[in-house]
Design a protein around this motif. Structure first.
Motif, PDB file in Angstrom:
ATOM      1  N   ASP A 107       0.820  -1.222   0.000  1.00  0.00           N
ATOM      2  CA  ASP A 107       0.000   0.000   0.000  1.00  0.00           C
ATOM      3  C   ASP A 107       0.852   1.270   0.000  1.00  0.00           C
ATOM      4  O   ASP A 107       0.574   2.228   0.717  1.00  0.00           O
ATOM      5  CB  ASP A 107      -0.964   0.019   1.193  1.00  0.00           C
ATOM      6  CG  ASP A 107      -2.025  -1.057   1.099  1.00  0.00           C
ATOM      7  OD1 ASP A 107      -2.339  -1.491  -0.034  1.00  0.00           O
ATOM      8  OD2 ASP A 107      -2.555  -1.461   2.145  1.00  0.00           O
ATOM      9  N   GLY A 108       1.920   1.254  -0.780  1.00  0.00           N
ATOM     10  CA  GLY A 108       2.754   2.437  -0.920  1.00  0.00           C
ATOM     11  C   GLY A 108       3.754   2.660   0.206  1.00  0.00           C
ATOM     12  O   GLY A 108       4.469   3.664   0.211  1.00  0.00           O
ATOM     13  N   THR A 109       3.825   1.730   1.152  1.00  0.00           N
ATOM     14  CA  THR A 109       4.743   1.858   2.281  1.00  0.00           C
ATOM     15  C   THR A 109       5.720   0.681   2.275  1.00  0.00           C
ATOM     16  O   THR A 109       5.310  -0.474   2.128  1.00  0.00           O
ATOM     17  CB  THR A 109       3.971   1.863   3.622  1.00  0.00           C
ATOM     18  OG1 THR A 109       3.041   2.942   3.605  1.00  0.00           O
ATOM     19  CG2 THR A 109       4.911   2.004   4.801  1.00  0.00           C
TER      20      THR A 109
END
Length: 167
Positions: A153-155
């Protein structure tokens, strides 16, 4: 009642459905919900190859003829690494905390000893507290940390490398 057993070719459709459901339910599995593109025939072929390998196995947890969890033990392909397996485990959310993980690992451990496996290894996201607790309970130790190993999730997420040596 939960039954732990080795996978069969006849499980291919249900196993694929289980994996797809796990992809939807948790962010701790490797694949995102839309990434699993294998079809039923391909899954059946993979299970056939796995069963023929001699050093790989998938154990399934079955409840009322439904697959609710699995543990894959995927062995090395070469002489220098055939003695070890990489573990992948997943249990449906509504069945977690019921001893299924322990039962799957116990059965995998018994099988590994029977077929001459010496090393079990896995990775776990460092924030997966339940998974980490289970693996430590089953005598896995942390051997190292892979920084920014996954992108969820983008992390970026760190992973522990864990292993257990069978005597």
């Amino acid at each position: 009642m939960i039954r732990i057993r080795q996978i069969t070719e006849d499980d291919s459709d249900n196993y694929l459905a289980l994996c797809k459901q796990l992809d939807q339910e948790t962010k701790f599995m490797m694949l995102e919900p839309d990434e699993r593109t294998i079809d039923d025939d391909q899954q059946k072929n993979r299970i056939q190859s796995l069963l023929a390998s001699g050093n790989s196995m998938i154990f399934v947890a079955e409840h009322e003829k439904e697959l609710v969890g699995h543990l894959g033990a995927f062995g090395g392909e070469f002489r220098r690494n055939r003695h070890k397996v990489h573990i992948v485990v997943g249990i449906l959310q509504k069945f977690t905390g019921k001893g299924i993980g322990t039962a799957l690992f116990t059965e995998a451990d018994r099988w590994a000893r029977q077929v001459g496996i010496h090393r079990l290894e896995l990775t776990v996201m460092t924030h997966n507290e339940n998974g980490l607790a289970l693996y430590k309970k089953m005598d896995f130790i942390v051997e190292g940390t892979a920084k920014d190993s996954l992108l969820v999730d983008g992390t970026y997420v760190d992973e522990y490398y864990m292993a257990k040596i069978l005597s």
